[in-house]
Design an enzyme around this catalytic site. Structure first.
Site, short mmCIF file in Angstrom:
data_model
loop_
_atom_site.label_atom_id
_atom_site.label_comp_id
_atom_site.label_asym_id
_atom_site.label_seq_id
_atom_site.Cartn_x
_atom_site.Cartn_y
_atom_site.Cartn_z
N GLU A 113 -3.17 6.23 12.74
CA GLU A 113 -2.80 7.40 11.96
C GLU A 113 -3.17 8.69 12.69
OE1 GLU A 113 -2.84 9.06 7.39
OE2 GLU A 113 -4.30 7.52 7.95
N HIS A 122 -3.84 8.42 4.96
CA HIS A 122 -3.92 7.06 4.43
C HIS A 122 -5.36 6.57 4.62
CE1 HIS A 122 -2.46 3.28 2.96
NE2 HIS A 122 -2.74 2.64 4.09
N LYS A 162 -9.86 7.76 0.18
CA LYS A 162 -10.31 6.37 0.08
C LYS A 162 -11.79 6.23 0.40
CE LYS A 162 -5.83 4.16 1.04
NZ LYS A 162 -5.00 5.37 1.24
N CYS A 191 0.81 -1.23 0.00
CA CYS A 191 0.00 0.00 0.00
C CYS A 191 0.84 1.27 0.00
CB CYS A 191 -0.92 0.00 1.20
SG CYS A 191 -1.76 -1.57 1.49
#
Length: 431
Positions: free
Chosen positions: A333, A322, A354, A182
């Site tokens: 995160e 992310h 995302k 990733c």
């Protein structure tokens, strides 16, 4: 360090589940449109996760002449070719690369395409189907190992996409492939930046391409309990930082940038979108599938990028997270952002692309960097859609559900964290 060269981004291209170009994708990002839907590439009805974020109605012939040459290539290579063509055209390099081609390189973060390892995919589909809604791990792993052992060398495109792009566009300089899951395309961009900084190339096409939307990929992630199983409402499934999140949505696509030495770009009058000012990289040294619970690697990675860029926490105007929509990533995160930015973390908007794109795996970092740069240039921040129930452990400003105008942003930070504990942070700055 003072004598290192500056690196700028002069071209951008992408293929995503919500667009076949940078402009189309970003317009849909600002509209908060989800690319998720029930999987069409294979029959996923017996799988725990029946949906994904697929690239729709893609035709390589619209981008590349004589596209039939690539008919046997994986979708990762096809997406990569289209995104690379857009990026190089955007940089005004397709017909104006008159200098020594050995000064023009390729550095990709890459993974397989959905057509790779056909025997493995078919065998693993049978292993998964045989168990109904409950995937049997032992059967799946035994099948995968046996079939991989028997797979013919050269079936997978993940190692050869960079070479195909070099051949197609006459990029005869350094040629590398980064396979760090990733984090791959973000790491490729960071390492390509270092190569230009120290004079090993003048221009590098960098980014990534990937598709894991096949029975092998979906079953593997289901076994890790990493994918959302919100099958009744796929477009609501990716919900980063929301208390009710239950996993990520698997996506596919490609993102490419043209990295160029600053003086070289100025001499040829190239368009300059931003400077790639900061690059941080760390390893968690913890577990293969889980981030360090104290955000040791994530926090240090962001701090290293700030040092590399010569910036302070208060200089960062936006963080593209992310933000996978998994329990562990989003908590970690958030903690890492607090470690790196301190009190400024609560004043810095953070959002996850995302929530709309799904997780493009190796391609994700490059696509998200481009989105971050466009947000900075256009003075508008992408939302985190599907944010409904705050999580007490995720207590930052996640730009919930609606695009937000914000002028004056001069520095943006983009995170990419990969399985294996790979952490990459890129900082782009106005120039």
């Amino acid at each position: 360090m003072s004598n290192r060269k500056r690196v700028v981004i002069t071209g951008m291209g992408m293929v995503t589940p919500i667009g076949h170009s940078v402009a189309e994708t970003f317009a849909n990002i600002l509209e908060g449109r989800s690319g998720a839907g029930y999987t069409a590439q294979f029959d996923a009805r017996t799988f725990p996760t029946k949906f994904s974020a697929e690239v729709k109605n893609f035709d390589l012939g619209k981008f590349i002449r004589d596209a039939g040459r690539f008919s046997k290539c994986g979708s990762n290579t096809k997406f990569g070719l289209a995104a690379a063509k857009e990026a190089l055209a955007d940089a005004n390099l397709l017909e104006h690369m008159s200098e020594d081609p050995t000064r023009y390189g390729v550095y990709l973060g890459s993974g397989e395409g959905s057509e790779d390892f056909p025997a493995v995919i078919a065998g693993c589909a049978a292993a998964a189907d045989a168990t109904g809604l409950k995937v049997d791990a032992k059967t799946f792993v035994r099948t995968a190992i046996a079939l991989l052992d028997g797979a013919h060398e050269g079936e997978s495109e993940m190692h050869t996409t960079a070479g195909r792009l070099a051949d197609e566009f006459n990029l005869c300089g350094p040629n590398f492939t980064c396979l760090t899951a990733c984090a791959a395309s973000a790491q490729a961009i960071g390492e390509a930046t270092e190569m230009i900084r120290y004079g090993d190339a003048d221009v590098i096409l960098s980014g990534g391409s990937h598709s894991m939307i096949h029975p092998f990929g979906v079953t593997g992630f289901n076994l890790l309990t990493a994918l959302s199983t919100r099958n009744a409402s796929p477009q609501k499934a990716s919900r980063p930082f929301d208390l009710t999140r239950d996993g990520f949505v698997l996506g596919e696509g490609a993102g490419m940038v043209v990295l160029e030495e600053y003086e070289h770009a100025k001499r040829r009058g190239a368009p300059i979108y931003a400077e790639l000012a900061g690059y941080g990289t760390t390893g968690d040294a913890y577990r293969m599938t889980d981030p360090h619970p104290e955000a040791r690697g994530a926090g240090a990675c962001m701090a290293n990028a700030l040092i590399d860029a010569g910036l302070k926490p208060e200089d960062i105007g936006y963080v593209n997270a992310h933000g996978t929509s998994t329990q562990a990533n989003d908590e970690t995160e958030t903690a890492g952002i607090k470690k790196a930015l301190g009190a400024w973390a609560y004043k810095t908007p953070v959002s996850s692309s995302k929530s709309m794109l799904g997780h493009l795996i190796a391609a994700g970092g490059a696509v998200e960097l481009i989105i971050s740069i466009l947000a900075m240039r256009k003075g508008v921040l992408p939302p985190t859609i599907n944010y409904e129930t705050p999580d007490p452990l995720c207590d930052l400003d996640y730009v919930p559900n609606e695009t937000r105008e914000k002028a004056g942003v001069r520095h943006v930070l983009s995170n990419s964290f990969g399985f294996g504990g790979q952490n990459i942070t890129l900082i782009a700055s106005k120039i």
